[in-house]
Write a protein that holds these residues in place. Structure first.
Motif, PDB file in Angstrom:
ATOM      1  N   ARG A  52       3.819   2.084   5.975  1.00 38.96           N
ATOM      2  CA  ARG A  52       2.681   2.865   6.468  1.00 38.96           C
ATOM      3  C   ARG A  52       2.955   4.363   6.374  1.00 38.96           C
ATOM      4  N   HIS A  86      -0.649   4.908  12.957  1.00 39.07           N
ATOM      5  CA  HIS A  86       0.549   4.545  12.181  1.00 39.07           C
ATOM      6  C   HIS A  86       1.487   5.740  12.034  1.00 39.07           C
ATOM      7  N   GLU A 111       0.823  -1.209   0.000  1.00 36.52           N
ATOM      8  CA  GLU A 111       0.000   0.000   0.000  1.00 36.52           C
ATOM      9  C   GLU A 111       0.860   1.265   0.000  1.00 36.52           C
ATOM     10  N   VAL A 145      -4.871   5.029  10.764  1.00 44.85           N
ATOM     11  CA  VAL A 145      -3.855   5.749   9.985  1.00 44.85           C
ATOM     12  C   VAL A 145      -3.135   6.759  10.869  1.00 44.85           C
ATOM     13  N   SER A 182       7.498  -2.338   8.163  1.00 40.86           N
ATOM     14  CA  SER A 182       6.071  -2.015   8.126  1.00 40.86           C
ATOM     15  C   SER A 182       5.831  -0.541   8.405  1.00 40.86           C
ATOM     16  N   LYS A 183       6.644   0.059   9.276  1.00 42.99           N
ATOM     17  CA  LYS A 183       6.509   1.491   9.549  1.00 42.99           C
ATOM     18  C   LYS A 183       6.794   2.317   8.294  1.00 42.99           C
ATOM     19  N   TYR A 238      -8.210   0.991   6.061  1.00 41.53           N
ATOM     20  CA  TYR A 238      -8.035   1.363   7.463  1.00 41.53           C
ATOM     21  C   TYR A 238      -9.043   2.443   7.813  1.00 41.53           C
ATOM     22  N   ASP A 283     -10.315   5.974   5.829  1.00 41.14           N
ATOM     23  CA  ASP A 283      -9.111   6.789   5.659  1.00 41.14           C
ATOM     24  C   ASP A 283      -9.332   7.900   4.631  1.00 41.14           C
TER      25      ASP A 283
END
Length: 444
Positions: free
Chosen positions: A324, A397, A222, A394, A320-321, A389, A435
């Protein structure tokens, strides 16, 4: 050879893009007479079979069509109208003029007004900025956004089709200026996403992540954008000299966006932040270098020489951070671009199609952008049904990303600005909204 192919085309601006466009027209059977102030560019054009012109007026004399592909509105105005060797006075009656440069819509509209004022309303004018880079220019597969009168668009269609991919010629309703507006709002996405790629890779390096693993994680996620996929390859090998896509070009484009935003008194917060960071890069001497080199504003050492320090679960958490972070920035970029497109009265469906097929494409634009457009066109209920999400997730994150960056003393200009926008959108108990509901900030 058809009669249309026997007609001549004048061309000015034989730089990286213009050279490819002009030689592609040669391959389509047109006689192209080109001019450039840089003699080596003229020599390359001649070697490709083109006719080198001795002046702008010489390139325009006898040309049924004329393509102007210079870098800025100032250069275009000088080439078209200023001095004894200007293009417009030398064009034959009934000629068709294509302005392919990226310029403010107000300038494109002024060209039409100047033609009328000078008694050259016989010239059919098409405002048609292009996107796609030098390789696609040479292949005749550019994305082209064209605005003009029905008569001009009909007369110039064959030339536009020769320069564009079959499905990437976008006729934008509304006359001269709307082609430039379409390019402008596309560059909202491009300008933000180029810098987002550098910001993400710089933060990832400071985290101790292997930059190639970051690339592989982002592709297909994403957090993907066309700009990330394209620019990161040059970051990995420090391919910044000379620039394939010079920093000065994207700085000029974001400058057009912020200039027009001031004219319209309309907010473009992420683009404005990006412009300031690009200006910092310019002050560091990065101007003629590739814009992928902006990664040095976040991590000054070569990515290829860094030593990764993370593995296993810690590595996956940090990867993953980064994904995001990119998704959050791209979500806000999509919001800014779509809202601005509506404000300048562009057809949103056409903009959505164009951006998804061009350099401004991203996973978040494709996913959340569709819901944003539905909401702006009346179906606001779509913002209350999370498809990916919810807004609160969001925000969570992006809080993690900003906290991590603060701990590492790494600047994250876009991630910080995106977080603030998302926090504003979250106000009023909207944690569980989709989102895409960040678009409500602009609706308000």
């Amino acid at each position: 050879m058809s009669s249309a192919q026997k007609e001549s085309i004048g061309f000015c601006g034989l730089g990286a893009m213009g050279q490819g466009m002009a030689t592609n027209l040669l391959r389509h059977g047109y006689n192209v007479k080109g001019f450039d102030v840089y003699p080596p560019s003229l020599a390359r054009f001649k070697a490709a079979g083109g006719i080198p012109a001795s002046s702008l007026a010489d390139s325009a004399a006898g040309s049924t069509y004329y393509v102007c592909m210079v870098a800025t509105a100032v250069q275009a105005q000088s080439a078209l109208f200023d001095g004894e060797s200007a293009i417009v006075p030398a064009l034959p009656r009934g000629a068709t003029l294509f302005l392919c440069s990226t310029v403010p819509a107000t300038y494109a509209q002024s060209v039409q007004a100047d033609l009328d004022r000078l008694g050259r309303s016989d010239i059919l004018f098409i405002d048609c900025p292009v996107s796609g880079g030098a390789a696609r220019a040479a292949a005749g597969t550019l994305s082209i956004m064209a605005g003009g009168s029905p008569a001009a668009l009909e007369k110039g269609h064959a030339i536009l089709a020769a320069m564009a991919a079959e499905t990437k010629l976008y006729i934008v309703e509304g006359g001269a200026g709307q082609g430039s507006n379409m390019k402008m709002v596309h560059q909202v996405l491009a300008g933000i996403q180029i810098l987002a790629a550098s910001e993400a890779m710089g933060l990832a390096a400071r985290m101790g992540l292997d930059p190639r693993k970051v690339r592989d994680k982002v592709l297909g996620s994403e957090g993907w954008s066309w700009m990330f996929e394209n620019r990161v390859e040059r970051m990995l090998v420090e391919d910044f000299y000379p620039g394939v896509s010079a920093l000065t070009i994207i700085l000029k484009d974001v400058g057009i966006i912020t200039q027009m935003a001031r004219v319209y008194q309309y907010p473009t917060p992420l683009t404005s932040v990006a412009e300031q960071v690009y200006l910092q890069g310019l002050s560091q001497g990065f101007g003629p270098q590739d814009d992928a080199g902006m990664v040095r504003m976040y991590y000054p050492q070569p990515l290829s020489q860094m030593t990764a320090t993370l593995s296993g679960e810690d590595e996956e958490i940090q990867l993953s951070k980064i994904v995001r972070m990119l998704a959050g920035i791209h979500l806000c970029a999509a919001t800014e671009a779509i809202a601005f497109a509506k404000h300048v009265r562009l057809p949103l469906g056409q903009f959505y199609e164009l951006a998804n097929d061009a350099a401004g494409g991203s996973a978040m634009f494709r996913q959340a952008g569709a819901d944003m457009i539905k909401a702006l066109e009346g179906d606001e209920a779509v913002l209350d049904k999370p498809q990916r999400y919810c807004l609160g997730e969001v925000v969570g994150h992006m809080l993690q990303v900003n906290e991590e960056a603060a701990k590492l003393k790494c600047p994250v200009y876009l991630a910080s600005a995106a977080l603030n926008l998302l926090l504003l959108a979250q106000q009023g108990g909207r944690d569980k909204c989709a989102d895409a509901s960040v678009i409500r900030l602009w609706k308000q």
